[in-house]
Structure formats: C-alpha cells, structure tokens
Scaffold this active site. Structure first.
Site, PDB file in Angstrom:
ATOM      1  CG  ASP A   7     -12.278  15.739  -5.383  1.00 36.33           C
ATOM      2  OD1 ASP A   7     -12.603  16.686  -6.112  1.00 36.33           O
ATOM      3  OD2 ASP A   7     -13.025  14.772  -5.132  1.00 36.33           O
ATOM      4  CG  ASP A  57      -7.890  12.224  -7.069  1.00 34.53           C
ATOM      5  OD1 ASP A  57      -8.597  13.065  -6.482  1.00 34.53           O
ATOM      6  OD2 ASP A  57      -8.261  11.590  -8.066  1.00 34.53           O
ATOM      7  CG  ASP A  59     -12.202   7.698  -4.037  1.00 33.78           C
ATOM      8  OD1 ASP A  59     -13.270   7.568  -3.402  1.00 33.78           O
ATOM      9  OD2 ASP A  59     -12.017   7.286  -5.196  1.00 33.78           O
ATOM     10  CG  ASP A  65      -6.345   7.067  -6.577  1.00 30.50           C
ATOM     11  OD1 ASP A  65      -6.321   5.926  -6.075  1.00 30.50           O
ATOM     12  OD2 ASP A  65      -7.224   7.464  -7.356  1.00 30.50           O
ATOM     13  CB  SER A 327      28.988 -19.017   4.416  1.00 35.14           C
ATOM     14  OG  SER A 327      27.959 -19.972   4.295  1.00 35.14           O
ATOM     15  CG  ASP A 611      25.831 -16.787   3.874  1.00 36.96           C
ATOM     16  OD1 ASP A 611      26.824 -16.144   3.495  1.00 36.96           O
ATOM     17  OD2 ASP A 611      25.824 -18.019   3.997  1.00 36.96           O
TER      18      ASP A 611
END
Length: 781
Positions: A7, A57, A59, A65, A327, A611
């Site tokens: 479908d 598809d 469902d 899907d 840092s 960082d």
C-alpha cells in the site's frame, strides 16, 4: 513505480520552500502504483533546493514503513523546461520512481537576499494576529487560542483574550516572506476535559494574504481574526529590508584588521631590536607570528604560563600577533586577558596568583554549599533565557577552582586588552556537533575572539555580546545578557561531552563496526534520461534507513552525557545554490553532511558545543584562515600522552583539506628520543607557515638550571619532572597542583623556550627575508 505488492504512497519535502511535508494518496495492494498528482513549490533559485521524495508503505495497525528516500537537486531542471525522469531505485529488481518536473518563472517581485556564496539570508515578513470579539470568563480557558506558523522564528504562540478595556497584545510571527507558510489556528473547546482532537481549528495560507493590508477572518459566530502581514523593514523612515546582524563574509572583520595594523607596529619594533635590523620594518614586511597550544587541564594551564614567561624574557612575546588556545589553555588565556596590559608587565605576579589557585584545595568547589550556590545561578541563567546543562555547572566549578569568588569578566571585555595592539589577539576554539553523530562524522570549527564568534566553514560571525541570543535568518530577534567568562571556560573545556563512539575512535581507528551496524545507507543513483551536468549540482542520492535495532544502537553509542547548548545564530539561513564550489567552504568541508544541505542546515534551535580536543588536540585551525596570513606558528604541546600525535593529526587534516601546511611527520627513531624543538617548513609552497614545534619533554632541563648553567647536586631533584608516568602529578584528571610540582612544570616549559631561542630567532629572520622577497617579486611583476 514497480514494487512488491503493498500500500504505497509518496511524501514530498522541499524544506527551503515549505516546512510542510505533502503526500500522495495511498494506492492499495498494487505492485505498480500510479498517482498522477501535481505539487507546486515556489523556490528561490539562489538557494540549494533539494527535493526529498520518500516512498512509504502504509500500515493501518503499526507505524508506516519508510522504504527509501530520493534526494534530487532541483537546479538540474532549467527554467522553462519540462523533464520526465526515472530514478533507478533497485537496478537488479528494475524498480524505479517516475516523476515529471516543470520549472516556470514566478511573477513575484525579485526577492532581496544577503549571501556570501555559502549561506543565504532571505527576506523576512512579519505577521500580526489579533483576535476580536468574545468575552473571557473568569478561571476559564475557553477563550485561549494557539497560533502556529511552521518555519517561523516563533513557531507557536498562545493567546488568551483580554477584556474590552485591556485587550490582548497581537501575536507576532517572523517568517520567510516567499515561503509557502501557513497560519494554523486552534481554539480550545469549553469543556474542561474535552478531547484536544475536538478543538476548532483552521489553516490560513500566508501566500494568499495581501501585504500591508489587514484581513478579517471569521473563526465562528463569536470570534473574528484580524491578520496583517508586512515587510520587516528598517523602520518607518527606511522602507527597505532590515539589515542582518550576522556578518556573512570570510574576510576579517574591520576591528581585527585595525588590530593587526596596530600590532604590526609593535612587532616591527620588537623584530628590529631582536634581529638588529637598524630600523623598523615597513608593515608589508612584518611577518605574522602566532602561538598555538594543546589542552590538558591544570597541566596545560601551568605549562602555558611557563611558555609565555619564556617568550617574554627573550622579548619574543612582542613578536606574536595571535595566541590560540583550547581546553585547559583557555583558562590561562582568559585570566591573562583580564589585565589590559598583561604582556608588557612582568608575568611573575600573574604567575604567583595562578600558583596559589592551582595549589589550593578544590574540595570547596564541590561542597554542598557551593552546589546550592551553583543551582541558584543556573536558575537565574535559565530565567534569563539560556538552556542550561551540566557543562554550565562545570563552568561554575572551574570558576570556583581558579578564582576567589565570582569573576564577572566577559569575552567582549577583552577588547580593552587589544584595542591598542598592546597584546596578541586571543582566539579560543570549540566544536559544534550534532545528535546521533560522532565527532569524527560531524564537527564544525567555531572560533571566539573579543571581536567576533563565528564558523570557519560558513563565514558567519556575530559579536561576542550577542552570542547566546536568539537569531532568525541572520536577524537578532531576542537579546540575552552576555555570559560570564566561566560559562565559556566550561564550554571550551567540556570534558564530559564524549560519547561512546568518540571513545571507541580514540582507541581504534577502524570504521568497520560503525559503518556496518549503525549508519544509514546513502548511495548515488542515476536518473533517466541523464541531465546535463553543472559544476554546482549535487548528484541524486538514495537514502535507505537502517533498522530499528541499528537506530537503537546508534542512539546509545552517540548519546553525549552533556553538551553546551547556545541558541543557534545560523537558524533559518539556507545554503547557496553554488555553496559546494565556494573555495572557502571547500577548505573546511570535511563531514558526512557537507553534501547533504537539507541535513547540514536543518533548523536546529541550539548549537551543541564541545571541547575541540574531541577531534584533535590543537588550536591551529583558526590560524589557518588564509585571511590571517600567518607566517610562523609556535606550536606548544601540553598533552600528557603522545607528544607527536596532535601535530601529526593536524598535519594530516590540513593536507586532506588542501590547506597549506608543512609535513610534520617524525620517524619512529625520532619519536623514541624527542628533542625540545623542531622546525617544519614547506619550501615549495610560500603560503605554508613555518612551524616551530615544542613537545612537552624533559631533556636537558634535567641537567641545566637555565641555558648554559648546570645544576648543582642539590638542585638535581628540581629537574626531575614526570610528565606522563603512572604516578605523574600532571594527570588531566588532577584539579590541584602542589606548589613544587607547579614550579617544576612552569620552569621546564620556560627553559625549553629559552634554550631554543636561537632557533626561534633564526626562523623569524627567515620569515622577514621571505616577506621581503615576496614584496620585491610583486613590485617587479
């Protein structure tokens, strides 16, 4: 389309034209469905428009899907052309998707845009919505509306009716003027426990509204809606599109250019004294010298003080125009730049203060009383509009560990330290990352200076006082107070932002596990008939999603414990149609998303900053902007592990990016017995800087108290500095450094600089000669 019995339906998404995903009808139980449906989009041809065709598809019992998605570059279709294309989805099964495209000119007035050839800021309109009629009942929500404009800055707003003597203020939305935007209106039902699906709602396409004219829409018998859309202009006096506050351009900002002119006067005088030139150099012959560092917590903080102290004692600090850090070295830098004239003073006093802070007990920074104080300030920060995280808490802890009391210093305050060119310009570095991707797969360099904060790749910059504020399409929408420097320090040294895959890559360079089990499949496919190619087009791609297990695994492996979140000042900006050919963008194009503009510029509300050491531990990248024209880089390594890895990573990266940089690979024999200093240069490429590299090694310092002065027997213990041993006091995890250990490391890095003074001077002399030859060559040509 030919597929197995299913479908099927197709969804269409063109995010540069509309935020709405449209779909065809569903063709049930058909292996060869035909839709024959037409969809219209109004596009800006200077924008990279990628149409997403998703085959699904249906469902009725579970989630539909998602079979696959085709990404098609609309610029392949010429104006006035109609093309029927077949996309090969599965060559073996001969499955294909057939789509017909028609490109027509629009009768609209040409849109006024701003662009730097990579990003595009489009024209913004302002929508005002006012509800008339009705009467608000006390303690009731029945007169409450929700208005939404997808893709706008505001997205959604709630409005509750006021009274006739105090009407409610209109809801305002800022949206892309020529996008297919819609105003969605929802009116709550009167029942207290009403189902939200039963609320009254309607949608108004904004493209149907006449500009600058008020339109009244009847919602029901009780309420009328007054809607007015207008151009967002500079004001009633200037009827032109509002200028943007994001600077789109790869050139240096005017403030940095002015700084360099002033700084070159300082550098010229310093070089005259050091090189004995007899007179100051003209500006065109003054080399640009930069210092770059690596991180490493308290070890990096201490080592950098020693380095700068050594450079100052040799009078070489005045030859430096830039200092780049990341840092732990950002802790040193941000402390130094609180003093507007720090490099011209004896650093001994500043080092004395740093020694006290390094040696003091840090237990109070983690006490219950301190945590309560942090919680109070984080609540205030949230109330101001910021999105706080553990990294902000870490920043407050860093402040407590390095200061006595609060430090109200801000990044923009550091302009006072460079306004006369009296100190080198500081550059701080961070990485912007994305959810569900490793740092290796996606990262973007973000630099911070007292003048600007911006992206190297996009050429987009804002003032530091606006960093953290809300932007849309390059416009400043809501100003937030500038963050105190401690929050920036926490971000620049965000040690807890590494995810599991980042840790995996740090120990194993193999990509097999990641590619096999967690990545979606993206492949190039052909369209039939094949269209004429243009250099700026993106190949048609097909995206096949991974399964639920892979998605779950990816979520686990790429989840970061904490990141520093700031409002995204690139929000709304779109990619230029020819961005992939822009020379500056190509210099920094290095991630899996750079060829996927829809995913690259997804509308993300927040930047996620970490960082920069999570990719490689050196602050070099900002210095490699060609506009800065850096001639000499003094590269100081403060890592506790491999003393060559950061240098080699940087060299390999710049080589892959086509950025001029000398090869800096040492042989295995050289790595076994490292020297204090190395010089790397590319004599065949004058655009490559000369790199002077200082690994963190304890070589002749063990025997010499100072260059040429041997240690006595009683002083030998002070030369014993354990940098990376199992019991080394300089581990990155250590937050305190006893005075004796602080002094040892300070004196070591100070000594290593002074002991190699002749090498630095020789390189500076060569840099001056190269500048002179280049100027003479230009004059004669």
């Amino acid at each position: 389309m030919t597929v197995t019995q299913s479908d099927c339906y197709v969804t269409l998404r063109l995010p540069t034209a509309s935020v709405k995903r449209t779909k065809t009808c569903t063709v049930n139980d058909n292996k060869d469905p035909v839709w024959n449906e037409t969809f219209h989009y109004r596009i800006q041809n200077q924008v990279k428009n990628i149409l997403e065709l998703q085959v699904c598809d249906e469902d009725r019992y579970t989630e539909d899907d998602h079979l696959l998605t085709v990404f098609f570059d609309v610029s392949k279709i010429q104006l006035g052309e109609t093309a029927r294309l077949k996309f090969q989805l599965n060559p073996k099964g001969k499955e294909e998707l057939e789509v017909e495209f028609t490109m027509e000119s629009s009768p609209d007035v040409p849109e006024k845009i701003f662009t730097n050839g990579v990003l595009v800021s489009r024209e913004v309109a302002c929508l005002e919505v006012q509800v008339e009629g009705g009467k608000k009942k006390e303690n009731s929500t029945e007169n409450r509306f929700t208005f939404s404009v997808g893709g706008s800055h505001e997205e959604s707003q709630n409005l509750t009716l006021g009274t006739w003597w105090c009407p409610a203020a209109p809801a305002k939305f800022h949206y892309i003027k020529f996008n297919q935007s819609e105003l969605e209106i929802e009116l709550r039902r009167r029942q207290l426990f009403a189902d939200p699906r039963d609320n009254e709602s309607t949608t108004v396409p904004l493209t149907l509204l006449p500009l600058r004219e008020q339109v009244t829409i009847a919602l029901n018998k009780t309420f009328d809606l007054n809607v007015k859309s207008k151009d967002w202009t500079q004001g009633w006096l200037f009827k032109r599109p509002k200028d943007i506050e994001v600077r789109l351009g790869y050139d240096l900002c005017s403030e940095e250019k002015s700084f360099l002119q002033k700084r070159k006067n300082v550098v010229s005088a310093a070089l005259n004294g050091i090189l004995h030139l007899g007179q100051n150099l003209p500006e065109s012959e003054v080399p640009v010298v930069a210092v770059t560092t690596t991180g490493g917590g308290m070890r990096a903080l201490t080592a950098m003080y020693g380095t700068l102290w050594g450079l100052q004692r040799l009078k070489l600090l005045d030859c430096v125009s830039y200092i780049a850090g990341s840092s732990g070295t950002t802790w040193t830098m941000s402390h130094l730049y609180e003093d507007g004239n720090w490099s011209n003073k004896d650093l001994g006093e500043l080092i004395k203060q740093a020694r006290i802070q390094a040696a003091k007990s840090k237990t109070s920074a983690f006490s219950l009383e301190s945590l309560k104080k942090y919680h109070k300030e984080l609540c205030q920060r949230t109330a101001a509009g910021y999105m706080t995280s553990f990294i902000d808490l870490w920043g407050l802890m860093v402040e407590a560990m390095l200061n006595d009391g609060n430090n109200n210093h801000k990044l923009s305050d550091q302009r006072k330290a460079v306004n006369r060119g009296q100190n080198p310009l500081p550059i701080y570095l961070a990485l912007n990352v994305k959810d569900h991707l490793t740092t290796r797969d996606f990262r973007e360099w973000v630099e911070f200076t007292p003048y600007e904060v911006g992206f190297l790749k996009y050429g987009a910059f804002i003032r530091p006082e606006d960093f953290g504020s809300q932007f849309f399409m390059g416009h400043l929408m809501k100003k937030l107070p500038e963050s105190r420097i401690c929050f920036m320090q926490g971000m620049w040294s965000s040690v807890l932002s590494k995810n599991l895959l980042d840790a995996w890559h740090a120990t194993d360079n193999s990509e097999d596990f990641w590619n096999r089990w967690t990545q979606d499949a993206v492949t190039e496919i052909e369209e039939v008939p094949e269209l004429p190619e243009r250099s700026y087009e993106i190949p048609t791609q097909m995206f096949t999603p991974s399964g639920n297990l892979s998605n779950a695994l990816r979520d686990i492996l790429t989840d970061r414990p904490a990141v520093s979140k700031y409002y995204n000042f690139l929000k709304g900006l779109q990619m230029n149609n020819e961005y992939g050919q822009n020379e500056r963008f190509l210099k920094w194009k290095d991630t899996t998303l750079d060829d996927s503009p829809n995913r690259l510029r997804e509308t993300a509300d927040h930047l996620e900053l970490v960082d920069s050491a999570f990719f490689f531990d050196t602050s070099c990248p900002p210095l490699m902007r060609p506009e800065r024209k850096v001639d000499v880089i003094l590269h100081f390594n403060y890592t506790g592990g491999s003393q060559t890895k950061p240098l080699e990573q940087a060299s390999r990266y710049f080589s892959e990016q086509g950025i001029p940089y000398p090869k800096t690979i040492l042989s295995d024999d050289e790595k076994k017995c490292l020297k204090e200093c190395y010089v790397f240069e590319d004599e065949h490429n004058p655009e490559a800087p000369i790199v002077i590299y200082f690994p963190l090694v304890n070589d002749t310092f063990q025997r010499y108290l100072a260059p040429g002065i041997e240690r006595s027997a009683s002083e030998m213990s002070m030369g014993n500095v354990d940098i990376s041993g199992v019991f080394s006091p300089y581990s990155t995890r250590q937050v305190s450094l006893p005075e004796e250990d602080f002094n040892k490391l300070l004196n070591l890095t100070n000594y290593n600089v002074q002991n190699n003074a002749s090498t630095i001077v020789r390189v500076l002399h060569k840099a001056v000669e190269l500048k002179r030859r280049a100027q003479a060559s230009q004059a004669s040509s």
